[in-house]
Design a protein around this motif. Structure first.
Motif, PDB file in Angstrom:
ATOM      1  N   LEU A 239     -85.183  13.048 -37.130  1.00  0.00           N
ATOM      2  CA  LEU A 239     -86.071  12.492 -37.299  1.00  0.00           C
ATOM      3  C   LEU A 239     -86.816  11.974 -38.759  1.00  0.00           C
ATOM      4  CD1 LEU A 239     -87.867  10.779 -35.091  1.00  0.00           C
ATOM      5  CD2 LEU A 239     -89.728  12.638 -35.241  1.00  0.00           C
ATOM      6  N   GLY A 240     -86.925  13.205 -39.220  1.00  0.00           N
ATOM      7  CA  GLY A 240     -87.623  13.296 -40.615  1.00  0.00           C
ATOM      8  C   GLY A 240     -86.871  12.736 -41.998  1.00  0.00           C
ATOM      9  N   ILE A 241     -85.701  13.348 -42.065  1.00  0.00           N
ATOM     10  CA  ILE A 241     -84.741  12.877 -42.950  1.00  0.00           C
ATOM     11  C   ILE A 241     -84.338  11.482 -42.757  1.00  0.00           C
ATOM     12  CG2 ILE A 241     -82.464  13.161 -44.089  1.00  0.00           C
ATOM     13  CD1 ILE A 241     -84.278  15.280 -44.566  1.00  0.00           C
ATOM     14  N   ILE A 242     -83.852  10.809 -41.710  1.00  0.00           N
ATOM     15  CA  ILE A 242     -83.573   9.528 -41.647  1.00  0.00           C
ATOM     16  C   ILE A 242     -84.834   8.414 -41.714  1.00  0.00           C
ATOM     17  CG2 ILE A 242     -82.910   7.596 -40.169  1.00  0.00           C
ATOM     18  CD1 ILE A 242     -80.983   9.912 -38.837  1.00  0.00           C
ATOM     19  N   SER A 243     -85.885   8.759 -41.111  1.00  0.00           N
ATOM     20  CA  SER A 243     -86.955   7.990 -41.431  1.00  0.00           C
ATOM     21  C   SER A 243     -87.613   7.882 -42.735  1.00  0.00           C
ATOM     22  CB  SER A 243     -88.138   8.377 -40.292  1.00  0.00           C
ATOM     23  OG  SER A 243     -88.733   9.457 -40.844  1.00  0.00           O
TER      24      SER A 243
ATOM     25  N   ARG B  84     -92.617  13.260 -43.232  1.00  0.00           N
ATOM     26  CA  ARG B  84     -93.730  13.312 -42.107  1.00  0.00           C
ATOM     27  C   ARG B  84     -93.356  14.606 -41.151  1.00  0.00           C
ATOM     28  NH1 ARG B  84     -97.842   9.403 -42.268  1.00  0.00           N
ATOM     29  NH2 ARG B  84     -98.305   9.611 -39.939  1.00  0.00           N
ATOM     30  N   PRO B  85     -92.452  14.459 -40.351  1.00  0.00           N
ATOM     31  CA  PRO B  85     -92.014  15.685 -39.486  1.00  0.00           C
ATOM     32  C   PRO B  85     -91.871  16.873 -40.157  1.00  0.00           C
ATOM     33  CG  PRO B  85     -90.547  13.464 -39.036  1.00  0.00           C
ATOM     34  CD  PRO B  85     -91.281  13.418 -40.514  1.00  0.00           C
ATOM     35  N   TYR B  86     -91.741  17.131 -41.479  1.00  0.00           N
ATOM     36  CA  TYR B  86     -91.683  18.310 -42.190  1.00  0.00           C
ATOM     37  C   TYR B  86     -93.168  18.720 -42.439  1.00  0.00           C
ATOM     38  CZ  TYR B  86     -90.753  21.705 -45.737  1.00  0.00           C
ATOM     39  OH  TYR B  86     -90.560  22.923 -46.686  1.00  0.00           O
ATOM     40  N   VAL B  87     -93.831  17.633 -43.020  1.00  0.00           N
ATOM     41  CA  VAL B  87     -95.281  17.948 -43.573  1.00  0.00           C
ATOM     42  C   VAL B  87     -96.199  18.196 -42.373  1.00  0.00           C
ATOM     43  CG1 VAL B  87     -97.267  17.050 -44.702  1.00  0.00           C
ATOM     44  CG2 VAL B  87     -94.964  16.819 -45.745  1.00  0.00           C
ATOM     45  N   PHE B  88     -96.063  17.428 -41.412  1.00  0.00           N
ATOM     46  CA  PHE B  88     -97.096  17.600 -40.220  1.00  0.00           C
ATOM     47  C   PHE B  88     -97.052  18.341 -39.034  1.00  0.00           C
ATOM     48  CE2 PHE B  88     -98.321  13.637 -42.975  1.00  0.00           C
ATOM     49  CZ  PHE B  88     -99.662  14.142 -43.108  1.00  0.00           C
TER      50      PHE B  88
END
Length: 399
Positions: free
Chosen positions: A119-123, A269-273
């Motif tokens: 989710l995070g890398i692709i987006s 964002r899926p890493y930060v949040f």
């Protein structure tokens, strides 16, 4: 008032019809006690596990468990924070170091799940105006990463390198292009022709991301996956993986040699949040990863198990997802959901747990009994499994 759950009425009806036949709910099995990587107590009886993705059997490894216990004592039960705030502890950095050692790459970034890694890398990589080109049978997390990034999605026929090339040649030369592939596809257990596909991507100016969730640990000389096995590990831009398969815990990651990769920690964002994983989980993961680097004997035994089970099931008359054993996943194709559920229950009553996979998760509307072998399965257990399949198959008329 509109009932927002009404759209699921057909699925509710299908489920109720299935349960009315007397079949137990195959999607709510409870494991009351887990005795080892290959055996658990289900419905009060000892059951061989053939549907857990625990490919290398690391969940009960003594060193892995001890590392987790020590980190639990040293760091407590969780971080209660994001990696970019208070959520980076020394076990997180050590786990990323272990990944860099394992893959011999410059950068590694750990996520709270494998789903979040895709989710995070692709987006983050592919946004508005960019293109993501993907295999039509890609995992849900890959599709969700595309949707979140708002890129144009271009799908091509499963494992078809020629179709990939045609799609790429139709796209604007100046556009940003990310081709997303999987080493092993999780439903049928088939392997992608990565060598040919990566060459095509390079020739057409596309960056590449390969999800090795189902091959890390046991495919390739050092267990680095299909990219290693096919000799293209130095040609891919990003490798995604998970800790919930061969590593035996939970979490996801991305490794890369891209010189700008570290900026992803501030823009993804899926890493930060989200809160970071508990240090105890990180300690189990890094210990397991380092042990997997030296697990050649376990890899060899897992391949023996896979070939033996594949041949045995084929000889019994079952239709399988691949013509030969290509991974630790062996898919047994059922004619429909009702027959698949009956077979699933008959196997459970024999003392064997497998995954029942159904549309829309499966390709071509297939119903599958998905078997995931473990390096800790003994040869004798594989013989038992074949006997259980024969008994259950005859009982429900599947063979």
């Amino acid at each position: 008032m509109t009932d927002l759950l009404s759209k699921f009425d057909p699925l509710i009806e299908e489920r109720e019809t299935l349960l009315a036949t007397g079949v137990k709910d195959p999607f709510s099995l409870v494991m009351e006690e887990v005795l080892s990587p290959t055996v658990a107590i289900c419905n009060g009886r000892e059951t061989i596990l053939l549907g857990t993705y625990n490919y290398m059997g690391m969940t009960f490894d003594d060193d892995v468990r001890q590392a987790g216990l020590k980190a639990l004592e040293d760091f407590g039960s969780g971080t209660t924070g994001s990696r970019v705030l208070n959520g980076t502890y020394s076990p997180h950095k050590d786990c990323e170091e272990a990944l860099k050692e394992f893959y011999a790459m410059d950068h590694a970034m750990v996520f709270s799940t494998g789903y979040q890694a895709n989710l995070g890398i692709i987006s983050t990589l592919a946004g508005k105006g960019d293109y993501v080109i993907l295999d039509i049978d890609s995992h849900a997390s890959i599709y969700d990463g595309c949707a979140m990034g708002n890129a144009e999605i271009v799908a091509f026929r499963h494992n078809d390198a020629e179709a990939l090339e045609k799609r790429l040649k139709r796209l604007p030369a100046e556009a940003g292009k990310l081709v997303v592939l999987e080493g092993v596809y999780s439903m049928l257990g088939d392997v992608a022709p990565l060598k040919e596909m990566i060459r095509i991507c390079k020739e057409n100016g596309a960056m590449t991301l390969v999800d090795e969730a189902h091959s890390m640990g046991f495919i390739g000389e050092n267990g680095r996956g299909v990219v290693e096995d096919q000799g293209v590990i130095d040609d891919v831009d990003f490798i995604i993986g998970t800790f919930s398969k061969s590593v035996g815990t939970v979490g996801g990651f991305c490794v890369s040699n891209h010189p700008k990769f570290e900026i992803m920690r501030l823009v993804c964002r899926p890493y930060v949040f989200t809160a970071s994983l508990p240090p105890s989980v990180m300690a189990t993961a890094s210990t397991s990863i380092r042990k997997l680097m030296h697990s050649g004997n376990k890899r060899a035994h897992l391949w023996e198990n896979s070939k033996k089970l594949h041949k045995g099931l084929r000889d019994l008359g079952f239709e399988l997802g691949t013509p030969e054993a290509q991974s630790a996943i062996i898919a047994v194709i059922m004619p429909n959901l009702e027959k698949g559920a009956m077979m699933w229950q008959a196997l459970l009553e024999e003392g064997l747990y497998v995954n029942l996979a159904r549309p829309p998760a499966t390709p071509a509307n297939m119903t599958l009994l998905r078997c995931s072998l473990c390096a800790e399965h003994t040869s004798e257990q594989v013989d038992q499994i074949l006997g259980m399949f024969e008994a259950a198959g005859k009982a429900v008329g599947a063979i």
